[in-house]
Design a protein around this motif. Structure first.
Motif, short mmCIF file in Angstrom:
data_model
loop_
_atom_site.label_atom_id
_atom_site.label_comp_id
_atom_site.label_asym_id
_atom_site.label_seq_id
_atom_site.Cartn_x
_atom_site.Cartn_y
_atom_site.Cartn_z
N THR A 1 0.83 -1.21 0.00
CA THR A 1 0.00 0.00 0.00
C THR A 1 0.86 1.25 0.00
O THR A 1 0.61 2.21 -0.74
CB THR A 1 -0.92 0.00 1.23
N TRP A 2 1.90 1.24 0.86
CA TRP A 2 2.80 2.40 0.90
C TRP A 2 3.48 2.60 -0.45
O TRP A 2 3.52 3.72 -0.97
CB TRP A 2 3.86 2.21 1.99
N GLN B 1 2.64 1.68 -3.45
CA GLN B 1 1.73 2.10 -4.53
C GLN B 1 1.50 3.61 -4.51
O GLN B 1 1.35 4.24 -5.56
CB GLN B 1 0.41 1.36 -4.39
N GLY B 2 1.50 4.18 -3.31
CA GLY B 2 1.24 5.62 -3.20
C GLY B 2 2.49 6.46 -3.07
O GLY B 2 2.41 7.68 -2.91
N SER B 3 3.66 5.84 -3.16
CA SER B 3 4.91 6.56 -2.95
C SER B 3 5.48 7.09 -4.26
O SER B 3 5.03 6.74 -5.36
CB SER B 3 5.94 5.64 -2.30
N GLU B 4 6.49 7.91 -4.14
CA GLU B 4 7.18 8.45 -5.32
C GLU B 4 7.97 7.37 -6.05
O GLU B 4 8.43 7.60 -7.17
CB GLU B 4 8.14 9.56 -4.90
N ASN C 1 4.93 5.96 -11.53
CA ASN C 1 5.45 7.33 -11.52
C ASN C 1 6.75 7.47 -12.29
O ASN C 1 7.32 8.55 -12.37
CB ASN C 1 5.68 7.78 -10.07
#
Length: 255
Positions: free
Chosen positions: A243-244, A246-249, A254
């Motif tokens: 989860t972390w 997937q939403g990280s830089e 990205n």
């Protein structure tokens, strides 16, 4: 309530400042960028004037060797003395799970010395031992030293946590009465360091191969299998690695 956050421009510190201000408190970021240097003591008396609570979220810029020990030990000495002069009612500090087991590392020995000073200071306190942040995985890679395309890492277990969860916890601790004890928190998943770093590097599409080496140093310390894992009573935070990521830089989407 006025709360001064030492290291308030860092990864966790800036999140703490933002959360406290959102909740109506006067949160002040103090760091070298604002003219405050805890190692020399410069700017501390002015920064702490009128402070009810001090949150120490500072970290050594050089996490290797004796400079890291000097940062934590000298920083704690100057900070606690300034807090006593200012009449601070609660000292909140973030430290690392396993600090008491890794005193052969200058980094962890410095952390431990700072904790000893906090407990002996007479200032009401709460210390939070957190496991490694997910954001810290890149620092583990850099500290491991890639040779050719190989990175040797310990297979010791870690249980990383999201910095957002740590910031939320620190805010709540700062707003609560002092506990005069040490609390522990960790992420939801326990995994071998070598395995989670390998997954992280794979997601970055890095060509580096992770090799298991039981004697590979971790910031100057050789780890036992459970050197970095929390106690059974530690608070488990909800954000897992996937989860972390997937939403990280660092997410593939990205790049």
């Amino acid at each position: 309530m006025k709360i001064v956050v030492i290291g308030g421009n860092g990864l966790v510190g800036r999140q703490i400042v933002a959360l406290l201000n959102e909740r109506g408190h006067e949160a002040v970021a103090a760091s070298r960028a604002t003219g405050v240097d805890i190692v020399s003591g410069t700017g501390l008396d002015a920064a702490l004037a009128g402070a009810d609570v001090v949150v120490d979220a500072s970290n050594s810029a050089a996490p290797y060797g004796e400079p890291s020990y000097d940062f934590f030990s000298q920083g704690a000495r100057h900070l606690l003395a300034a807090e006593a002069r200012a009449g601070v009612r609660h000292h909140v500090a973030i430290s690392v799970v396993g600090t008491d087991r890794l005193r052969n590392s200058p980094y962890f020995r410095g952390k431990g010395a700072a904790e000893d000073m906090i407990r002996a200071s007479g200032i009401p306190y709460t210390i939070l031992h957190a496991t490694q942040f997910y954001e810290f995985l890149l620092a583990i890679v850099e500290a491991g030293g890639v040779s050719g395309q190989a990175l040797r890492l310990s297979p010791a277990y870690i249980q990383p946590v999201a910095s957002t969860d740590v910031a939320e916890a620190m805010v709540q601790i700062a707003l609560d009465p002092p506990r005069n004890t040490t609390l522990e928190m960790a992420g939801p998943e326990r995994e071998r360091m070598s395995d989670i770093v390998k997954r992280f590097l794979n997601d970055l599409e890095s060509p580096v191969d992770v090799l298991i080496d039981e004697h590979a140093p971790y910031f100057g310390a050789v780890l036992e299998e459970h050197s970095l894992v929390p106690c059974d009573a530690a608070h488990r935070c909800p954000v897992g690695f996937a989860t972390w990521l997937q939403g990280s830089e660092y997410a593939k989407a990205n790049w």
